[in-house]
Design a protein around this motif. Structure first.
Motif, mmCIF file in Angstrom:
data_model
loop_
_atom_site.group_PDB
_atom_site.id
_atom_site.type_symbol
_atom_site.label_atom_id
_atom_site.label_comp_id
_atom_site.label_asym_id
_atom_site.label_seq_id
_atom_site.Cartn_x
_atom_site.Cartn_y
_atom_site.Cartn_z
ATOM 1 N N ARG A 56 33.161 97.941 83.247
ATOM 2 C CA ARG A 56 32.107 98.232 84.212
ATOM 3 C C ARG A 56 31.901 99.742 84.382
ATOM 4 O O ARG A 56 30.801 100.206 84.608
ATOM 5 N N SER A 57 32.972 100.512 84.272
ATOM 6 C CA SER A 57 32.853 101.952 84.501
ATOM 7 C C SER A 57 32.622 102.755 83.219
ATOM 8 O O SER A 57 32.419 103.956 83.273
ATOM 9 N N ARG A 99 41.619 92.174 85.432
ATOM 10 C CA ARG A 99 40.960 93.085 86.380
ATOM 11 C C ARG A 99 40.822 94.486 85.762
ATOM 12 O O ARG A 99 39.786 95.117 85.881
ATOM 13 N N ARG A 100 41.872 94.961 85.101
ATOM 14 C CA ARG A 100 41.808 96.290 84.468
ATOM 15 C C ARG A 100 40.725 96.331 83.387
ATOM 16 O O ARG A 100 39.980 97.299 83.277
ATOM 17 N N THR A 106 37.220 96.237 85.091
ATOM 18 C CA THR A 106 36.949 97.529 85.723
ATOM 19 C C THR A 106 36.624 98.588 84.677
ATOM 20 O O THR A 106 35.677 99.352 84.832
ATOM 21 N N ALA A 107 37.387 98.613 83.588
ATOM 22 C CA ALA A 107 37.128 99.589 82.530
ATOM 23 C C ALA A 107 35.766 99.362 81.893
ATOM 24 O O ALA A 107 35.012 100.302 81.651
#
Length: 170
Positions: A55-56, A48-49, A52-53
């Motif tokens: 994607r951002s 997940r981390r 998320t990283a």
């Protein structure tokens, strides 16, 4: 034991009726997962981390000097409140549409070489491929617009370079 789901691998055989599954993530983190969640849980949380990283993060240069150079280039050409607006956007210097996107600017110009600054080859044209380069301070100093104070020989002392009061000659 050894059963895998996602990044998790069972490390201790589960006894029927037991509510938890003991496993280890590919990243090395031990994890206890509720049996009802086994199959839904794919990692210890590292997946997940990472997602998320990814994607951002758009280009990975957000806090670099080249990103700051790009942001200031765009600001001084597009924002009338910028302190240098009069010398850039105010006199018609623009940033081409392609370079409004940092990734395109970086792809065209490449990383900034050490000791170099962004320089326009023709100071009356905007920031665009073919008119920009990385240049050292000496090259930039030779590539300036004529000074607003540049006068003729009679306006300044030829020895000191200082301007003379009106009505006097060197």
């Amino acid at each position: 034991m050894g059963t895998r789901h996602g990044r998790l691998v069972v490390t201790v055989p589960r006894v029927p009726g037991e509510k938890h599954v003991q496993c280890v993530c590919d990243c090395g983190t031990p994890r206890t997962v509720l049996f009802g969640e086994w199959g839904k849980t794919k990692s210890c949380g590292c997946l997940r981390r990472e997602v998320t990283a990814a994607r951002s993060t758009t280009h990975g240069h957000s806090r670099t000097s080249i990103y700051g150079t790009w942001a200031d280039m765009v600001a001084r050409c597009t924002r009338p409140t910028h302190q240098r607006w009069a010398d850039y956007g105010g006199r018609g210097i623009t940033v081409c549409e392609r370079w409004r996107d940092f990734a395109n600017f970086l792809a065209d110009m490449g990383e900034r070489p050490a000791g170099m600054e962004l320089d326009r080859i023709d100071n009356d044209r905007g920031y665009e491929p073919g008119n920009c380069r990385w240049a050292d301070g000496s090259t930039q100093a030779k590539n300036r617009r004529p000074s607003a104070y540049a006068g003729n020989q009679r306006d300044h002392d030829t020895h000191t370079g200082r301007f003379l009061p009106k009505g006097t000659e060197a």
